[in-house]
Design a protein around this motif. Structure first.
Motif, PDB file in Angstrom:
ATOM      1  N   TYR A   1       0.811  -1.227   0.000  1.00  0.00           N
ATOM      2  CA  TYR A   1       0.000   0.000   0.000  1.00  0.00           C
ATOM      3  C   TYR A   1       0.843   1.274   0.000  1.00  0.00           C
ATOM      4  O   TYR A   1       0.300   2.368  -0.111  1.00  0.00           O
ATOM      5  N   GLY A   2       2.165   1.135   0.114  1.00  0.00           N
ATOM      6  CA  GLY A   2       3.028   2.306   0.093  1.00  0.00           C
ATOM      7  C   GLY A   2       4.312   2.012  -0.653  1.00  0.00           C
ATOM      8  O   GLY A   2       4.876   0.923  -0.550  1.00  0.00           O
ATOM      9  N   ILE A   3       4.789   2.990  -1.418  1.00  0.00           N
ATOM     10  CA  ILE A   3       6.043   2.865  -2.152  1.00  0.00           C
ATOM     11  C   ILE A   3       7.049   3.836  -1.535  1.00  0.00           C
ATOM     12  O   ILE A   3       6.787   5.040  -1.458  1.00  0.00           O
ATOM     13  N   PRO A   4       8.196   3.338  -1.069  1.00  0.00           N
ATOM     14  CA  PRO A   4       9.171   4.230  -0.428  1.00  0.00           C
ATOM     15  C   PRO A   4       9.655   5.331  -1.371  1.00  0.00           C
ATOM     16  O   PRO A   4       9.907   5.080  -2.557  1.00  0.00           O
ATOM     17  N   SER A   5       9.751   6.538  -0.847  1.00  0.00           N
ATOM     18  CA  SER A   5      10.268   7.638  -1.654  1.00  0.00           C
ATOM     19  C   SER A   5      11.765   7.464  -1.880  1.00  0.00           C
ATOM     20  O   SER A   5      12.307   7.874  -2.910  1.00  0.00           O
ATOM     21  N   MET A   6      12.434   6.849  -0.907  1.00  0.00           N
ATOM     22  CA  MET A   6      13.863   6.542  -0.997  1.00  0.00           C
ATOM     23  C   MET A   6      14.231   5.746   0.239  1.00  0.00           C
ATOM     24  O   MET A   6      13.407   5.547   1.131  1.00  0.00           O
ATOM     25  N   GLY A   7      15.468   5.287   0.299  1.00  0.00           N
ATOM     26  CA  GLY A   7      15.941   4.617   1.493  1.00  0.00           C
ATOM     27  C   GLY A   7      16.943   5.491   2.227  1.00  0.00           C
ATOM     28  O   GLY A   7      17.588   6.348   1.623  1.00  0.00           O
ATOM     29  N   ASN A   8      17.025   5.280   3.529  1.00  0.00           N
ATOM     30  CA  ASN A   8      18.014   5.982   4.347  1.00  0.00           C
ATOM     31  C   ASN A   8      18.945   4.967   5.001  1.00  0.00           C
ATOM     32  O   ASN A   8      18.496   3.932   5.484  1.00  0.00           O
ATOM     33  N   THR A   9      20.225   5.273   5.025  1.00  0.00           N
ATOM     34  CA  THR A   9      21.129   4.501   5.852  1.00  0.00           C
ATOM     35  C   THR A   9      21.272   5.228   7.184  1.00  0.00           C
ATOM     36  O   THR A   9      21.002   6.420   7.286  1.00  0.00           O
ATOM     37  N   SER A  10      21.680   4.508   8.198  1.00  0.00           N
ATOM     38  CA  SER A  10      21.788   5.089   9.534  1.00  0.00           C
ATOM     39  C   SER A  10      23.251   5.289   9.899  1.00  0.00           C
ATOM     40  O   SER A  10      24.041   4.345   9.853  1.00  0.00           O
ATOM     41  N   GLY A  11      23.606   6.518  10.228  1.00  0.00           N
ATOM     42  CA  GLY A  11      24.981   6.801  10.591  1.00  0.00           C
ATOM     43  C   GLY A  11      25.137   8.179  11.180  1.00  0.00           C
ATOM     44  O   GLY A  11      24.201   8.741  11.751  1.00  0.00           O
ATOM     45  N   ILE A  12      26.332   8.739  11.032  1.00  0.00           N
ATOM     46  CA  ILE A  12      26.671  10.042  11.599  1.00  0.00           C
ATOM     47  C   ILE A  12      27.158  10.959  10.485  1.00  0.00           C
ATOM     48  O   ILE A  12      28.082  10.606   9.744  1.00  0.00           O
ATOM     49  N   VAL A  13      26.553  12.129  10.355  1.00  0.00           N
ATOM     50  CA  VAL A  13      27.036  13.120   9.402  1.00  0.00           C
ATOM     51  C   VAL A  13      28.105  13.945  10.110  1.00  0.00           C
ATOM     52  O   VAL A  13      27.937  14.350  11.255  1.00  0.00           O
ATOM     53  N   TYR A  14      29.241  14.163   9.425  1.00  0.00           N
ATOM     54  CA  TYR A  14      30.357  14.812  10.118  1.00  0.00           C
ATOM     55  C   TYR A  14      31.171  15.698   9.176  1.00  0.00           C
ATOM     56  O   TYR A  14      31.035  15.620   7.942  1.00  0.00           O
ATOM     57  N   ASN A  15      32.025  16.534   9.781  1.00  0.00           N
ATOM     58  CA  ASN A  15      32.896  17.411   9.020  1.00  0.00           C
ATOM     59  C   ASN A  15      34.308  16.805   9.008  1.00  0.00           C
ATOM     60  O   ASN A  15      34.965  16.726  10.050  1.00  0.00           O
ATOM     61  N   LYS A  16      34.755  16.380   7.844  1.00  0.00           N
ATOM     62  CA  LYS A  16      36.054  15.716   7.722  1.00  0.00           C
ATOM     63  C   LYS A  16      37.203  16.622   8.169  1.00  0.00           C
ATOM     64  O   LYS A  16      38.157  16.169   8.812  1.00  0.00           O
ATOM     65  N   ALA A  17      37.108  17.889   7.814  1.00  0.00           N
ATOM     66  CA  ALA A  17      38.184  18.816   8.151  1.00  0.00           C
ATOM     67  C   ALA A  17      38.339  18.961   9.666  1.00  0.00           C
ATOM     68  O   ALA A  17      39.453  19.056  10.178  1.00  0.00           O
ATOM     69  N   VAL A  18      37.227  18.962  10.369  1.00  0.00           N
ATOM     70  CA  VAL A  18      37.270  19.064  11.829  1.00  0.00           C
ATOM     71  C   VAL A  18      37.938  17.832  12.419  1.00  0.00           C
ATOM     72  O   VAL A  18      38.805  17.934  13.304  1.00  0.00           O
ATOM     73  N   PHE A  19      37.546  16.656  11.961  1.00  0.00           N
ATOM     74  CA  PHE A  19      38.126  15.418  12.473  1.00  0.00           C
ATOM     75  C   PHE A  19      39.632  15.372  12.183  1.00  0.00           C
ATOM     76  O   PHE A  19      40.433  14.961  13.027  1.00  0.00           O
ATOM     77  N   GLU A  20      40.025  15.787  10.987  1.00  0.00           N
ATOM     78  CA  GLU A  20      41.442  15.777  10.631  1.00  0.00           C
ATOM     79  C   GLU A  20      42.231  16.765  11.485  1.00  0.00           C
ATOM     80  O   GLU A  20      43.341  16.456  11.952  1.00  0.00           O
ATOM     81  N   LYS A  21      41.678  17.959  11.682  1.00  0.00           N
ATOM     82  CA  LYS A  21      42.348  18.962  12.505  1.00  0.00           C
ATOM     83  C   LYS A  21      42.523  18.466  13.938  1.00  0.00           C
ATOM     84  O   LYS A  21      43.517  18.774  14.612  1.00  0.00           O
ATOM     85  N   ALA A  22      41.541  17.682  14.402  1.00  0.00           N
ATOM     86  CA  ALA A  22      41.597  17.152  15.772  1.00  0.00           C
ATOM     87  C   ALA A  22      42.601  16.011  15.906  1.00  0.00           C
ATOM     88  O   ALA A  22      42.929  15.595  17.021  1.00  0.00           O
ATOM     89  N   GLY A  23      43.069  15.486  14.779  1.00  0.00           N
ATOM     90  CA  GLY A  23      44.016  14.376  14.826  1.00  0.00           C
ATOM     91  C   GLY A  23      43.358  13.020  14.738  1.00  0.00           C
ATOM     92  O   GLY A  23      43.985  11.992  15.037  1.00  0.00           O
ATOM     93  N   VAL A  24      42.090  12.985  14.318  1.00  0.00           N
ATOM     94  CA  VAL A  24      41.377  11.718  14.136  1.00  0.00           C
ATOM     95  C   VAL A  24      41.623  11.262  12.704  1.00  0.00           C
ATOM     96  O   VAL A  24      41.085  11.844  11.759  1.00  0.00           O
ATOM     97  N   THR A  25      42.421  10.253  12.529  1.00  0.00           N
ATOM     98  CA  THR A  25      42.833   9.833  11.189  1.00  0.00           C
ATOM     99  C   THR A  25      41.997   8.701  10.604  1.00  0.00           C
ATOM    100  O   THR A  25      42.020   8.470   9.397  1.00  0.00           O
ATOM    101  N   GLU A  26      41.262   7.994  11.455  1.00  0.00           N
ATOM    102  CA  GLU A  26      40.406   6.909  10.974  1.00  0.00           C
ATOM    103  C   GLU A  26      38.996   7.079  11.516  1.00  0.00           C
ATOM    104  O   GLU A  26      38.806   7.582  12.628  1.00  0.00           O
ATOM    105  N   VAL A  27      38.037   6.653  10.727  1.00  0.00           N
ATOM    106  CA  VAL A  27      36.634   6.743  11.148  1.00  0.00           C
ATOM    107  C   VAL A  27      36.414   5.832  12.357  1.00  0.00           C
ATOM    108  O   VAL A  27      36.774   4.646  12.320  1.00  0.00           O
ATOM    109  N   PRO A  28      35.874   6.347  13.456  1.00  0.00           N
ATOM    110  CA  PRO A  28      35.631   5.523  14.657  1.00  0.00           C
ATOM    111  C   PRO A  28      34.684   4.360  14.354  1.00  0.00           C
ATOM    112  O   PRO A  28      33.698   4.527  13.628  1.00  0.00           O
TER     113      PRO A  28
END
Length: 456
Positions: free
Chosen positions: A154-181
Motif C-alpha cells: 500500500y506504500g512505495i518508499p520515496s527513498m531509502g536511508n542509511t543510519s549513521g553520523i554526518v560529520y565534518n572531515k576537516a574538523v576530524f582531521e584537525k583534531a588528529g582523528v585519522t580513521e573513522v571511529p
C-alpha cells in the motif's frame, strides 16, 4: 514517553475509524466495477507515454514544506512535459505527523500523501490504494515491508536511508582523528580530541528540535546487533532488550554513547538552545564536528554553506566481532487515497513511479534508490565493507505487534525521540544513571509485552 498530543491524535484516528471504514467501504461498493477496470498495479505502469492523454487533477500532501515552491515545482514541470494532462498541486504541512493523521480520518484529504507511522498495517486498505502484490513488486523494489499487509503493498518508499553520523572531515582531521571511529569508545575518544584540539562543538544534539532525536532510535536494531530481524524478534519479542550487554553492542550501547558524550561535556553547552536550521551551516563551516542523523541529511549539510566537500557520512560506531552493520530503511512512503477516482489513482501511480525512477529525488535528498540492485551513492564511501541490512518480513499475524508494544509502553521509539531526550536530560543532571534509565525502559516494555501475550 509519547507526547500527549500524539496520544490524542492516535485516539482521534481510532475514534474516527468506524466512520472512515464505513466511508471507504461504501465507496468500495459504489466503485467495485471502476476499480476492477483500473486493472493495473504499480509494477505494470510503464513510463513510455502510453498514458500521456490521461487527465487528472491531483493534490499531494507533503512534509517537505521547503520544497513545494522549489524542487517539487521543478519536478512537476518536468513531469508535465511527458504527461501534460495530469496536474499536480503540492500542499506542505508543517506539523505533518499530527496534521496528516487527523486529515486521513476524513477520507477527503487529497490524492497522494506520505503515509504516517500512525496507521497500523491492518488499517492500510481503509485509507490507501493497493499498489500490487508484495511478491511481484519485490522483484523490482526493496524496502516494501513497512506498508504491506497480507501480501499486498500500500506504500512505495520515496527513498531509502542509511543510519549513521554526518560529520565534518576537516574538523576530524584537525583534531588528529585519522580513521573513522568504529566503536563507542573510539567515537568518544574522537569527540574528546575535537574538544581538545579545535574550537568546534564535537557532537551537536539538536535537542531543541525534538524530532531530530529520533535518529538515535534508528541505530538500536540492526546497526547495534548485526541482526536483520532484531527489531521484531529481539526488541519487540525479546526479554529486556535495553539491558547492558557488556560488550558495547545492542540498544543500550547506542543510548549510552549519547549519555557519555553529554556527561563528558562533548556536546553543546545548553541543549535547550540548539537551532536545527542554523546547525546545517555550522557543520558545513566546521563549527560542529558531527550530528546523529540519517543519510537524508547529507545533501542539506552540503548545500548549507561554502564547504560541501568537508561534509561526509560514517556508519554508526558500533562493531560486532569486528564488523559493522547499517540498516537501509525506507523514508516516508507514497500512498494513494483509496477514495480517489480510478483515473486519479492511475495518474497518481504514474507520478509516483516517475518520482521513483526518473526524478532523481533520492540523489537530491541524500537517500538510497529503492530499485533492486541499485548502486549506493558516492557519498557513502565510508560504508565500504559495512554490511547493509534490510528489514525482513514479520511473521503473519504479528504485523501490528511492534506498534502495539511501542504505544502501550509509551517509549515512543521512532516516533517521539523521548528516549534520547531522557538520556540527554539525565546526563546533564548526573542522574538517573544510564543503567537506571534502561531498567525503567525494560520495566515498561515488559509490561507492554505481557499485555499483548508475548511470552518470555
Amino acid at each position: 514517553m509519547l507526547k500527549r498530543s500524539e496520544r490524542v491524535f492516535a485516539a482521534v484516528l481510532a475514534g474516527t475509524m468506524a466512520m472512515s471504514m464505513a466511508a471507504c467501504g461504501k465507496k468500495e461498493e459504489a466503485k467495485t466495477a471502476e476499480k476492477a477496470e483500473l486493472g493495473v498495479t504499480f509494477d505494470q505502469i510503464q513510463l513510455d507515454g502510453t498514458d500521456k492523454d490521461l487527465k487528472a487533477e491531483l493534490k499531494f500532501l507533503t512534509h517537505k514544506t521547503d520544497k513545494v515552491d522549489t524542487t517539487f515545482k521543478t519536478y512537476v514541470e518536468e513531469f508535465n512535459k511527458e504527461y501534460p494532462n495530469i496536474s499536480i498541486e503540492y500542499e506542505g504541512i508543517s506539523d505533518y505527523a499530527e496534521g496528516i493523521t487527523t486529515r486521513l480520518a476524513t477520507g477527503d484529504w487529497g490524492d497522494i500523501c506520505m503515509i504516517p507511522t500512525t496507521v497500523d498495517k491492518d488499517e492500510l486498505a481503509n485509507y490507501f490504494t493497493c499498489m500490487g502484490d508484495l511478491e511481484a513488486l519485490s522483484k523490482e523494489y526493496t524496502m516494501l515491508l513497512n506498508y504491506s499487509y497480507d501480501g499486498k503493498v500500500y506504500g512505495i518508499p520515496s527513498m531509502g536511508n542509511t543510519s549513521g553520523i554526518v560529520y565534518n572531515k576537516a574538523v576530524f582531521e584537525k583534531a588528529g582523528v585519522t580513521e573513522v571511529p568504529k566503536t563507542p569508545d573510539e567515537f568518544l575518544d574522537a569527540l574528546q580530541k575535537i574538544k581538545d584540539n579545535t574550537d568546534a562543538i564535537p557532537l551537536y544534539t539538536n535537542f531543541a528540535a525534538g524530532w531530530t532525536m529520533t535518529a538515535w532510535d534508528a541505530y538500536i536494531d540492526a546497526c547495534a546487533t548485526g541482526q536483520a530481524d532484531f527489531a521484531h524478534e529481539g526488541r519487540v519479542k525479546g526479554a529486556n532488550p535495553f539491558a547492558d550487554r557488556g560488550d558495547k553492542t545492542g540498544p543500550y550501547a547506542v543510548y549510552d554513547t549519547l549519555y557519555e558524550a553529554v556527561a563528558r561535556k562533548l556536546t553543546e553547552d545548553d541543549p535547550t538552545t540548539t537551532d536545527w536550521e542554523g546547525s546545517k551551516a555550522r557543520l558545513n563551516n566546521g563549527e560542529i564536528g558531527c550530528m546523529a542523523l540519517g543519510s537524508w541529511s547529507i545533501i542539506q549539510m552540503k548545500e548549507a554553506s561554502s564547504h560541501p566537500d568537508d561534509v561526509a557520512y560514517m556508519p554508526f560506531p558500533i562493531s560486532i566481532d569486528g564488523k559493522q552493520y547499517s540498516t537501509v530503511a525506507p523514508d516516508y512512503n507514497y500512498g494513494i487515497n483509496c477514495n480517489s477516482s480510478a483515473d486519479e489513482q492511475k495518474a497518481a501511480m504514474i507520478y509516483i513511479k516517475w518520482l521513483v525512477e526518473k526524478s532523481g529525488f533520492e540523489t537530491d535528498e541524500g537517500g538510497v534508490p529503492i530499485q533492486v540492485n541499485a548502486e549506493l551513492p558516492e557519498f557513502l564511501q565510508a560504508f565500504d565493507g559495512v554490511e547493509l541490512l534490510y528489514d525482513v518480513p514479520v511473521p503473519a499475524g504479528e504485523e501490528n505487534l511492534g506498534n502495539d508494544v511501542n504505544n502501550e509502553s509509551e517509549l515512543g521509539i521512532n516516533v517521539s525521540g523521548d528516549m534520547a531526550k531522557t538520556v540527554v536530560e539525565a546526563a546533564i543532571d548526573g542522574a538517573p544513571s544510564m543503567e537506571e534509565i534502561a531498567a525503567g525502559w525494560n520495566e515498561k516494555w515488559t509490561a507492554a509485552q505481557e499485555k499483548f501475550g508475548i511470552a518470555k
